[in-house]
Scaffold this motif. Structure first.
Motif, PDB file in Angstrom:
ATOM      1  N   PHE A 184     -12.161  24.275  23.213  1.00 32.38           N
ATOM      2  CA  PHE A 184     -13.156  25.314  22.966  1.00 32.38           C
ATOM      3  C   PHE A 184     -14.378  25.015  23.823  1.00 32.38           C
ATOM      4  CE2 PHE A 184     -16.708  27.092  20.461  1.00 32.38           C
ATOM      5  CZ  PHE A 184     -16.299  28.416  20.417  1.00 32.38           C
ATOM      6  N   ASN A 185     -14.820  25.986  24.611  1.00 40.11           N
ATOM      7  CA  ASN A 185     -15.976  25.809  25.494  1.00 40.11           C
ATOM      8  C   ASN A 185     -15.858  24.556  26.364  1.00 40.11           C
ATOM      9  OD1 ASN A 185     -17.246  28.151  24.663  1.00 40.11           O
ATOM     10  ND2 ASN A 185     -18.485  27.139  23.130  1.00 40.11           N
ATOM     11  N   ASN A 186     -14.682  24.346  26.939  1.00 40.50           N
ATOM     12  CA  ASN A 186     -14.418  23.205  27.820  1.00 40.50           C
ATOM     13  C   ASN A 186     -14.557  21.854  27.131  1.00 40.50           C
ATOM     14  OD1 ASN A 186     -13.869  24.837  30.104  1.00 40.50           O
ATOM     15  ND2 ASN A 186     -16.065  25.115  30.389  1.00 40.50           N
ATOM     16  N   GLN A 187     -14.408  21.830  25.825  1.00 38.83           N
ATOM     17  CA  GLN A 187     -14.428  20.580  25.065  1.00 38.83           C
ATOM     18  C   GLN A 187     -13.184  20.525  24.185  1.00 38.83           C
ATOM     19  OE1 GLN A 187     -18.093  19.203  23.133  1.00 38.83           O
ATOM     20  NE2 GLN A 187     -18.994  21.135  23.790  1.00 38.83           N
TER      21      GLN A 187
END
Length: 90
Positions: free
Chosen positions: A60-63
């Motif tokens: 999610f959101n590059n995490q």
């Protein structure tokens, strides 16, 4: 699959044979073999009937986020949803 690696999140029974932890393993193939990676969440001080033994990961959101539950209100049946953001694997 994240970063071409398959991640398995599961109940880790390694501490006194009780499901108090979430552990993980990884593999380059969905059929294994898997390599044990360690413990992500330790919950050994929780009520013994409500230990943390369910979890998943999501990007999610590059995490990488760990989604799991913990016991709440001293109850064997009540849980609260938790998110551990920006999870880092060893």
């Amino acid at each position: 699959m994240l970063n071409n690696i398959y991640w398995l999140i599961y109940t880790d029974m390694g501490k006194a044979g009780r499901p108090t932890r979430l552990g993980y393993s990884s593999s380059s193939s969905p059929m294994g073999p898997c390599e044990y990676g360690g413990v992500i969440i330790e919950n050994d001080l929780s009520d013994p009937h409500a230990w943390n033994n369910h979890g998943s990961i999501a990007a999610f959101n590059n995490q990488i986020e760990l989604l799991y539950h913990r016991p709440t209100q001293g109850s064997e049946t009540m849980r609260k949803a938790c998110v551990k953001p920006n999870l880092r694997f060893q």
